[in-house]
Design a protein around this motif. Structure first.
Motif, PDB file in Angstrom:
ATOM      1  N   MET A 180       0.725  -0.947  -0.260  1.00 39.84           N
ATOM      2  CA  MET A 180      -0.387  -0.122   0.115  1.00 39.84           C
ATOM      3  C   MET A 180       1.072   1.523   0.021  1.00 39.84           C
ATOM      4  O   MET A 180       2.292   1.156   0.979  1.00 39.84           O
ATOM      5  CB  MET A 180      -0.628  -0.525   1.234  1.00 39.84           C
ATOM      6  N   GLU A 238       3.400   2.716   2.791  1.00 39.71           N
ATOM      7  CA  GLU A 238       3.876   1.978   3.977  1.00 39.71           C
ATOM      8  C   GLU A 238       5.133   1.340   3.792  1.00 39.71           C
ATOM      9  O   GLU A 238       5.446   1.508   5.156  1.00 39.71           O
ATOM     10  CB  GLU A 238       3.339   0.727   3.858  1.00 39.71           C
ATOM     11  N   ARG A 285       7.687   4.096   5.619  1.00 37.24           N
ATOM     12  CA  ARG A 285       6.181   4.118   6.671  1.00 37.24           C
ATOM     13  C   ARG A 285       7.783   3.178   7.194  1.00 37.24           C
ATOM     14  O   ARG A 285       8.236   3.300   8.451  1.00 37.24           O
ATOM     15  CB  ARG A 285       5.297   3.574   7.178  1.00 37.24           C
ATOM     16  N   LEU A 286       7.597   2.254   7.090  1.00 38.05           N
ATOM     17  CA  LEU A 286       8.713   0.553   7.769  1.00 38.05           C
ATOM     18  C   LEU A 286      10.048   1.223   7.735  1.00 38.05           C
ATOM     19  O   LEU A 286      10.259   1.142   9.102  1.00 38.05           O
ATOM     20  CB  LEU A 286       8.478   0.152   7.205  1.00 38.05           C
ATOM     21  N   LEU A 345      11.050   3.876  10.238  1.00 41.67           N
ATOM     22  CA  LEU A 345      10.927   3.519  12.077  1.00 41.67           C
ATOM     23  C   LEU A 345      12.486   2.807  11.988  1.00 41.67           C
ATOM     24  O   LEU A 345      12.646   2.599  12.542  1.00 41.67           O
ATOM     25  CB  LEU A 345      10.109   2.043  12.074  1.00 41.67           C
ATOM     26  N   ALA A 346      12.836   2.173  10.965  1.00 39.97           N
ATOM     27  CA  ALA A 346      14.312   1.949  10.353  1.00 39.97           C
ATOM     28  C   ALA A 346      15.295   2.094  10.597  1.00 39.97           C
ATOM     29  O   ALA A 346      16.118   2.486  11.379  1.00 39.97           O
ATOM     30  CB  ALA A 346      14.148   0.553   9.357  1.00 39.97           C
ATOM     31  N   LEU A 395      12.085  -6.152   7.882  1.00 41.13           N
ATOM     32  CA  LEU A 395      11.228  -5.630   7.369  1.00 41.13           C
ATOM     33  C   LEU A 395      10.172  -4.957   6.084  1.00 41.13           C
ATOM     34  O   LEU A 395       8.992  -4.854   6.418  1.00 41.13           O
ATOM     35  CB  LEU A 395      11.837  -4.363   7.688  1.00 41.13           C
TER      36      LEU A 395
END
Lengths: 424, 424
Positions: free
Chosen positions: B43, B46, B49-50, B53-54, B73
């Protein structure tokens, strides 16, 4: 050196800041020389977010193919959080690697969304541990014999952690959670409730099944079966407290009745008000009635908890049981329509305004009079007992729900649960 | 019946509403009797976003262990979107199943974050197709020989789709994207730019490598190698347009020079201003100078695009090449410090304010004068050519970047690209 499994819940993994704290805590243990395996849950909110998307798209009819996809979807939450934790550990200078359930592999049956673990291969993990790595294994998930991703159902990460600890013959499985241990009863009801230093797994099993939400019941069953010592402890203590202190905190769930165990008659008091009672009155006392009544209920996929049948009088008996409150109306309708006419019973009555209060203690096995002390205490408070059910280490009563707090407090006092017991 | 692969990008999968539309479109094809395989991206947003975070947690030093975790991830994004699409198809009453890369499996090398596909097992997918299921395969990812999750790098889902189509010998691979095909040039620069009905894969390869962003270049290479017909088409057409119409829309990238192919000399004009040119002047003309200059640049992990060495004069020559603008300063410093003294060259000069304009066309192979027409056109506009580089089906020039739009528009007109060519 000892092999330790840590399990962290979704709240502990809820942000990068918190993941960093988990990494610091794990790094502390690894640097102290422990072989470390970590089982994290998904970041809090993530599983709900994913299943929410699925719900928006869900087919009208729930089919196995749909549930298979739900597991594919939900399993991504733990895969992501595990990778993030590995990265955070690497940032701490600790060599770490994450594995999804299928990579270990953790083999399960094919019951999508509520699979059961069948076996865990320890080869890959052991090789990494021998190479000095921290191994992170996704909670909540596995792989079936067809190569499909499966999940263990809500709270399944506890079970994953215990199963991994069992497979690796870990020295201890530390479950980090948002409470600091197992209490004699819910401190919100009894302010004097005391944290237990240790509890036998059988007692924990009863406490868990009676509604104490600290651990998922299947993880406790697993721990008992494979004799894995579990410690429930708080993830909110500072990550840098000394290991010796941390290793003694929380509550140890043990399978051994060793000398250091607390020797109280009763370890804790559990209660819940999720149940409703149903009685079938005036049932002709002949073989097969329990099956005729409960078979019909089970066929409707309704779970039954307590079951009580009294001795018969004049060839008739009364048959009572409890179900979840949500299933109450459906169960009563079912009995009236399908069972009552066939059985020739007189009536079906019930009550949803009840609660179940239970005392749990391994000491009951060898001490008479524990149950009678419970009944006397309730009687002194003027509380009427509606149903009684006992097992080897538990006595449960059903009472009017308005007396619940009163009963729990009186029993907590009567069994001296607010005081540390003397070691035997 | 024909086997068709659909690929949907992140924008097409951007919400449950859009996923439902993709499902309706795929269901339409499945109901018409096509065997369907679908490769979705994550999506939209996404993957960022991931990886965001990493990045918050990233170790100071990038190591293979870190990149392995980035892949674990990032791969969750496609696993989730694939499961959601399977669910949406089930809601449409179409039997569907999703597979992660490792389940197919799609085998890759171990170059984490930029892995290359080595092989795809078609057994499992074929069995499902034979059983009438729509098969959804996660884009962007695979599994290496050690059982680690790998990803193919940004845009890798295109490559996944083409590779899957090749492995299954699909009749066509439809890439649904946010443009409705391949254009003669960027319509934002030339409003008269025309959508091509078809383009040879060699031309597409040049267009892609020259900066036309419609398809990831590796997917085009793959398509050429395995002779997979690709069609680029819009995911914004209503899902319920007739299949015959949909199947003719967009641009077909074909490996056959069949009779229906457009027979233009030049198919398109590509351009980019990401490059900078660097010249090493007065280089003694002796064996090994190209290696001495470019070897040092390659060792510093700097990619070189155009390379030009002119004939020598008085035993000296000038050596020029282009690099990405971001690498310009670093490259110049490197040459001045390390290469110039050793080489005995006179000077290093360069310019970042350049652009590259290229005409691409398979017709150039058999027609002389195409390049000279390009040079004449530019000369008529008063545009000075700084560098020239040619291949069999492409001619590129480097000019001052301020003339870019002017050059592209003039060439588009000169080669009649605004007009539909006659079929041969």
């Amino acid at each position: 050196m000892a092999l330790i499994v840590h399990k962290y819940g979704g709240t502990s993994m809820g942000s990068t800041e918190r993941i960093r704290n988990v990494a610091k805590r794990v790094a502390k243990w690894a640097r102290a020389g422990y072989q470390m395996v970590v089982v994290p849950s998904a970041m809090s909110g993530e599983t709900n977010r994913l299943l929410g998307l699925a719900k928006e798209l869900a087919p009208a009819r729930v089919m196995p193919a749909y549930q298979r996809e739900l597991d594919m979807l939900a399993a991504t939450g733990e895969q992501a959080s595990s990778a993030l934790l590995a990265i955070a550990l690497q940032a701490e200078g600790v060599d770490a690697v994450s594995y999804a359930g299928w990579q270990v592999p953790i083999r399960t049956d094919s019951a999508f969304t509520k699979a059961r673990i069948e076996s865990i291969d320890d080869q890959r993990v052991r090789a990494d541990l021998a190479a000095g790595k921290v191994v992170i294994i996704t909670g909540f998930q596995g792989i079936d014999s067809e190569g499909n991703v499966t999940t263990l159902g809500r709270g399944g990460s506890d079970t994953s952690a215990v199963a991994v600890a069992a497979a690796l013959k870990a020295d201890e499985c530390l479950i980090y959670t948002d409470v600091d241990g197992v209490y004699t009863t819910d401190p919100r009801v009894v302010p004097e409730a005391r944290r237990l230093r240790s509890i036998s797994f059988e007692e924990m099993l009863e406490m868990a099944s009676l509604g104490s939400k600290v651990l998922q019941i299947r993880s406790v069953e697993f721990a008992g079966k494979y004799k894995v010592p579990i410690r429930v402890l708080s993830s909110f203590t500072p990550w840098d407290i000394p290991i010796e202190e941390e290793a003694r905190s929380g509550t140890l769930i043990t399978f051994e009745e060793d000398e250091n165990m607390e020797q109280a008659l009763v370890s804790g008091i559990a209660f819940n008000r999720d149940e409703a009672k149903i009685s079938v009155l005036g049932v002709p006392d002949k073989p097969g009635i329990a099956y005729q009544i409960l078979g019909a209920v089970a066929d409707a996929n309704i779970e039954v908890d307590m079951i009580i049948q009294n001795v018969s009088k004049d060839g008739k008996t009364d048959f009572s049981f409890t179900v979840h409150r949500n299933d109450y109306a459906r169960t009563v309708d079912l009995l009236k329509e399908k069972v009552l006419p066939k059985l020739g019973a007189e009536a079906v009555i019930g009550d949803t305004k009840i609660c179940k209060v239970s005392i749990v203690g391994i000491g009951m096995r060898s001490h008479v009079g524990v149950a009678s002390k419970m009944f006397r205490t309730l009687s002194e408070e003027g509380i009427n007992i509606q149903m009684i059910s006992t097992s080897e280490i538990k006595t449960s009563v059903v009472i009017d729900e308005k007396y619940m707090e009163l009963a729990v407090r009186a029993l907590h006092r009567a069994f001296d649960l607010d005081q540390e017991p003397a070691a035997a």
